[in-house]
Scaffold this motif. Structure first.
Motif, mmCIF file in Angstrom:
data_model
loop_
_atom_site.group_PDB
_atom_site.id
_atom_site.type_symbol
_atom_site.label_atom_id
_atom_site.label_comp_id
_atom_site.label_asym_id
_atom_site.label_seq_id
_atom_site.Cartn_x
_atom_site.Cartn_y
_atom_site.Cartn_z
ATOM 1 N N VAL A 18 0.867 -1.176 0.000
ATOM 2 C CA VAL A 18 0.000 0.000 0.000
ATOM 3 C C VAL A 18 0.900 1.220 0.000
ATOM 4 N N ARG A 20 -0.039 4.664 -0.394
ATOM 5 C CA ARG A 20 -0.524 5.805 0.379
ATOM 6 C C ARG A 20 -2.042 5.774 0.439
ATOM 7 N N ARG A 21 -2.573 6.538 1.358
ATOM 8 C CA ARG A 21 -4.013 6.742 1.412
ATOM 9 C C ARG A 21 -4.338 8.062 0.731
ATOM 10 N N ARG A 22 -5.248 8.033 -0.222
ATOM 11 C CA ARG A 22 -5.585 9.224 -0.981
ATOM 12 C C ARG A 22 -6.579 10.101 -0.211
ATOM 13 N N GLY A 25 -10.034 8.807 0.407
ATOM 14 C CA GLY A 25 -10.205 7.662 1.292
ATOM 15 C C GLY A 25 -9.742 6.349 0.716
ATOM 16 N N TYR A 26 -9.568 6.285 -0.609
ATOM 17 C CA TYR A 26 -9.068 5.065 -1.230
ATOM 18 C C TYR A 26 -7.571 4.924 -0.997
ATOM 19 N N HIS A 27 -7.095 3.684 -1.066
ATOM 20 C CA HIS A 27 -5.669 3.414 -0.906
ATOM 21 C C HIS A 27 -5.051 3.055 -2.250
ATOM 22 N N GLU A 28 -3.893 3.651 -2.531
ATOM 23 C CA GLU A 28 -3.147 3.266 -3.730
ATOM 24 C C GLU A 28 -2.284 2.060 -3.399
ATOM 25 N N ILE A 152 -5.864 1.984 -7.535
ATOM 26 C CA ILE A 152 -6.678 1.355 -6.487
ATOM 27 C C ILE A 152 -6.958 -0.099 -6.847
ATOM 28 N N TYR A 182 -8.298 -2.104 5.953
ATOM 29 C CA TYR A 182 -7.760 -0.861 5.393
ATOM 30 C C TYR A 182 -7.972 0.322 6.343
ATOM 31 N N GLU A 183 -9.080 0.331 7.047
ATOM 32 C CA GLU A 183 -9.337 1.431 7.987
ATOM 33 C C GLU A 183 -8.329 1.432 9.142
ATOM 34 N N LYS A 186 -1.897 1.311 9.386
ATOM 35 C CA LYS A 186 -1.083 2.487 9.712
ATOM 36 C C LYS A 186 0.191 2.438 8.864
#
Length: 293
Positions: A18, A20-22, A25-28, A152, A182-183, A186
């Motif tokens: 992962v 980064r978090r955009r 709210g989506y993660h790349e 994503i 995902y939430e 860290k």
């Protein structure tokens, strides 16, 4: 053609990073996805009566609009104004809520099947563009094979196939929410990011040990902490001769890669006899490319 039958194959993640978090709210992500020879059987039959009927061999699965197969059929039938109905039968073998794209691959199969049954003429790319609206893994499940997944999960680049090997799959008796994982992820300095580029290079060179030595999944930092049986299964596989072992996707399924079938079979029997895993399969990679061009 009034009926079509398909094999909807599952996948494992040879590597999952992962980035980064955009802001939305989506993660790349950067992932290496691999289709495996563990599949659901999906059949679709035309019906004169309008509507979508779903049947499955697992009583706890939804058979209404909450099922991704239903959503896939409705998407195409609404778009193309199909008045006939369909009966969709799904015989599940891929573990459910397990990080193996079991739902996504059924949805992909239905997109393909409706396209063929009703002669809609959609290309692979057009099916993939529609599939991403159902779920991030659906386009990959249409493409299949060994693939670098970015963005994503919608940017897919086929890479050289995983060398032939034996893949031991074991699902512990727990289910995991991808949303929860995902939430709670860290992305701090303690995260060990897998070498995805090195894995692509190893695949290009046909270097199986180069792939397995680079396997990693950042989501283990959430799921494996909550479910210690994941690490216990990994260690069992390694102890029995796996070149590498990893959690697939958001988990909780674990897979191990073996270059010796007998060692894989021995590890399978040990896991079957224990309490760590409820579903255990020894399979091989599946590298046939997409349903159609």
């Amino acid at each position: 053609m009034n009926t079509i039958q398909m094999k909807a194959f599952g996948k494992v993640n040879l590597g999952l990073d992962v980035v980064r978090r955009r802001a939305d709210g989506y993660h790349e992500v950067r992932m290496i996805m691999q289709t495996v020879q563990l599949f659901d059987k999906v059949s679709i039959e035309k019906r004169s009566k309008a509507g979508i009927r779903i049947k499955t061999n697992l009583p706890f699965l939804p058979v209404n609009a909450n099922n991704i197969a239903y959503k896939a059929a409705k998407m195409l039938m609404d778009e193309f104004g199909i008045q006939a109905g369909v009966a969709i039968d799904i015989e599940k073998h891929i573990p459910v809520a397990a990080g193996m794209a079991g739902g996504s691959t059924d949805g992909a199969a239905v997109l393909y099947g409706i396209n063929r049954l009703f002669n809609l003429g959609l290309s692979k790319r057009q099916l993939m563009e529609r599939g991403v609206k159902l779920g991030a893994d659906v386009p990959y499940c249409i493409l299949r094979g060994t693939v670098l997944s970015e963005g994503i999960g919608e940017i897919l680049t086929p890479v050289k196939a995983l060398p032939d090997c034996h893949i031991l799959i074991a699902k512990p008796p727990v289910s995991v929410s991808t949303k929860y994982v995902y939430e709670h992820l860290k992305l701090d300095d303690s995260i060990r990011h897998p070498d995805i580029d090195g894995m692509v290079a190893a695949l290009k060179n046909g270097d199986l040990s180069g792939v397995t030595s680079r396997m990693g999944n950042v989501l283990e930092s959430v799921t494996a902490v909550k479910h210690p049986e994941i690490e216990a299964i990994k260690q069992t596989m390694i102890r029995e001769g796996a070149l590498g072992a990893l959690m697939s996707g958001s988990g909780p399924t674990v897979f191990g890669i073996f270059d010796d079938k007998e060692k894989g079979k021995q590890a399978r029997e040990i896991l079957k006899q224990g309490t760590l895993a409820r579903q255990v399969y020894l399979v091989r990679p599946y590298n046939i490319r997409p349903y159609h061009k």
